[in-house]
Design a protein around this motif. Structure first.
Motif, PDB file in Angstrom:
ATOM      1  N   CYS A  67       0.852  -1.201   0.000  1.00  0.00           N
ATOM      2  CA  CYS A  67       0.000   0.000   0.000  1.00  0.00           C
ATOM      3  C   CYS A  67       0.884   1.246   0.000  1.00  0.00           C
ATOM      4  N   HIS A  75      -4.585  -6.384   2.131  1.00  0.00           N
ATOM      5  CA  HIS A  75      -5.634  -5.356   2.061  1.00  0.00           C
ATOM      6  C   HIS A  75      -6.951  -5.991   2.470  1.00  0.00           C
ATOM      7  N   PRO A  78     -10.585  -2.804   2.104  1.00  0.00           N
ATOM      8  CA  PRO A  78     -10.410  -1.547   1.367  1.00  0.00           C
ATOM      9  C   PRO A  78     -11.673  -0.703   1.461  1.00  0.00           C
TER      10      PRO A  78
END
Length: 549
Positions: A67, A75, A78
């Motif tokens: 990121c 992730h 998100p």
């Protein structure tokens, strides 16, 4: 005549420029409204842009790639959003639109200033009169000329009248002398009457003393007389009660002497109840029965041979006398104690009545004291809020509601004011506190935590809310003028732009806004200003003309 024609032409220009100035003001108001709308739209896009940064960053995440913000390759959640993302192009377009609105507003300001200057010059040439007044003045001049010719003809006739009037004036002088003599006599009589009236006023003032009028003094004296009479009656009642008490004490002493008691305690100790009295009476009857039985026995024939000498009955007689004395004493004590019981019963009854009345008064006094404490903000008032503070708090809530309508716009919906009526530190009285709710955190915090620019916006919103509430409560009377003194130096560029857009919106709505500031960057945004200069002598001078931006 030439000056009148020039002034008449200038009056026509005044009428034309006045119409043009009205049209320029209307165009200026429209441009101000469009500028304010563009500012609000630009601020809304900026806020949406900032709020959508997380969604925009989440759209560029690639599984397994780090990121750009935190560097993590995982992730798990998100950010997502339903609103259409705001791009940099949208921001640039909105900024250009805002710049166009400001340019258009400056152009309308310039046109308004030019028309106002031309109108002022035309009015200076025309003076304070209108075109119709000039036409009327020319007509009046022609009439005056004709009247002057007629006046010349009349001058000769007036000369003859002058001689006649001079003779009449001399006669009037003689009459005036007579009237002056009469006036002097009347003035002397008036002085005598005024002197007499002053003497009467002095007597009334002496009788009045320190009171507003003689009637007030009479009322005061009558009230004092009534009080004196009431005091005299109370003293008579007191003396009568004292006499009754002394008579009662003398009666008690006489009764004690008659009954052969040393004092009241001895009489009380000698008291016999009903059972003891009955017992003594039974003993007396038993003694009488025994005596009768003894006599009947002595009368029998078997006892005829008894000695002729008399039996000594002295001890029996003494015992009988002692028993009779005890009986009389017991009866007297019973009567005296019965009277005392009646008197004491009455006293106890009166005392109970007074105690019952006192309990009712104490209950009322307790309720009144608790009510006064609650009104004053003391216990049992858990809010620690005075009555007048409670009324002001209701007004403050209305002001806060009106202020939040503007504060949400100025801060992009982030901040709102809240009324804080919680108890202050160490139980201090409360009711008029303020808190600021931050939409970013969802929590309310003290207003002291705001920055300088945020504090200024909150103060401006409160001032506008107060003006709105005052207008509503004053029967719809509008507050057409608002002055803001300083406070702009602590604002950053964006906050200053928001504040100026809000003030422009108020000015476009028909209000006159006066700003007092030393910030140079504000000169370009203020359409008209007064320049104040401090001289070497220590005083200030105000520029002679109203300068356009």
């Amino acid at each position: 005549a030439e000056r009148l024609r020039v002034a008449q032409a200038a009056a026509g220009q005044v009428r034309r420029f006045d119409a043009e100035l009205s049209a320029a003001h209307l165009a200026d108001a429209v441009a101000a409204g469009e500028n304010a709308a563009a500012a609000v739209g630009y601020q809304t896009l900026v806020d949406r842009r900032l709020a959508g940064h997380a969604v925009e960053l989440a759209s560029h995440l690639v599984p397994g790639e780090p990121c750009e913000v935190c560097g993590s390759t995982a992730h798990p959640a998100p950010a997502t959003g339903d609103d259409e993302p705001v791009t940099e192009a949208d921001i640039v377009s909105a900024r250009a639109l805002l710049k166009q609105g400001q340019t258009r507003l400056e152009q309308t300001h310039a046109v308004t200033g030019a028309v106002a200057t031309a109108l002022a010059e035309a009015r200076a040439r025309a003076g304070a009169r209108t075109l119709d007044e000039f036409i009327a003045e020319m007509a009046a001049s022609e009439v005056a000329l004709a009247e002057a010719v007629t006046a010349g003809v009349r001058a000769a006739a007036l000369g003859l009248d002058k001689s006649r009037l001079r003779a009449e004036l001399e006669e009037a002088g003689r009459v005036l002398a007579d009237l002056c003599s009469t006036r002097d006599e009347t003035a002397a009589r008036l002085a005598d009457r005024r002197s007499a009236r002053q003497a009467i006023d002095d007597r009334v003032a002496a009788q009045r003393g320190g009171f507003a009028s003689v009637v007030c003094r009479v009322d005061r004296l009558q009230a004092g007389l009534a009080s004196a009479r009431a005091l005299d009656a109370a003293l008579d009642h007191s003396r009568e009660g004292r006499s009754l008490r002394n008579a009662a004490e003398a009666s008690v002493q006489t009764q004690l002497v008659r009954e052969d008691f040393a004092d009241e305690q001895t009489a009380t100790a000698a008291h016999r109840n009903d059972a003891e009295v009955r017992q003594l009476e039974e003993l007396i009857r038993a003694h009488d029965d025994s005596r009768a039985a003894g006599r009947s026995v002595l009368a029998e024939a078997a006892l005829t041979d008894l000695p002729a000498g008399l039996t000594d009955v002295g001890p029996a007689r003494e015992a009988l006398a002692a028993a009779a004395a005890e009986r009389d004493t017991a009866l007297a004590e019973r009567g005296s104690l019965g009277e005392r019981v009646v008197v004491l019963t009455g006293l106890v009854t009166d005392a109970r009545v007074h105690f019952d009345a006192g309990e009712e008064l104490l209950s009322t006094q307790t309720q009144v004291r608790e009510l006064a404490a609650a009104v004053h903000g003391d216990e049992p008032n858990t809010k620690r809020m005075r009555l007048e503070t409670y009324v002001l708090a209701a007004q403050l809530e209305q002001i806060i509601a009106a202020a939040n309508n503007r504060l949400r716009t100025m801060t992009g919906g982030r901040y709102t004011l809240e009324h804080d009526d919680s108890v202050q530190f160490r139980g201090g009285q409360s009711g008029l506190g303020l808190m600021i709710r931050d939409a970013h955190t969802g929590r309310a915090r003290p207003t002291q935590s705001l920055s300088g620019g945020e504090t200024f916006l909150a103060s401006l919103a409160l001032a506008l809310g107060l003006a709105e509430i005052v207008s509503n409560q004053a029967g719809g009377i509008a507050l057409d003028t608002l002055f803001v003194d300083e406070g702009f130096g602590s604002l950053d560029g964006a906050t200053l732009e928001t504040a100026m857009s809000t003030l422009d919106g108020l000015r476009a709505g028909g209000r006159t806004i006066g700003l007092i500031s030393h910030v140079d960057s504000m000169k370009e945004q203020i359409p008209a200003k007064l320049v104040i200069t401090v001289t070497d002598q220590g005083f200030s001078e105000i520029g002679e003309n109203l300068l356009s931006a």
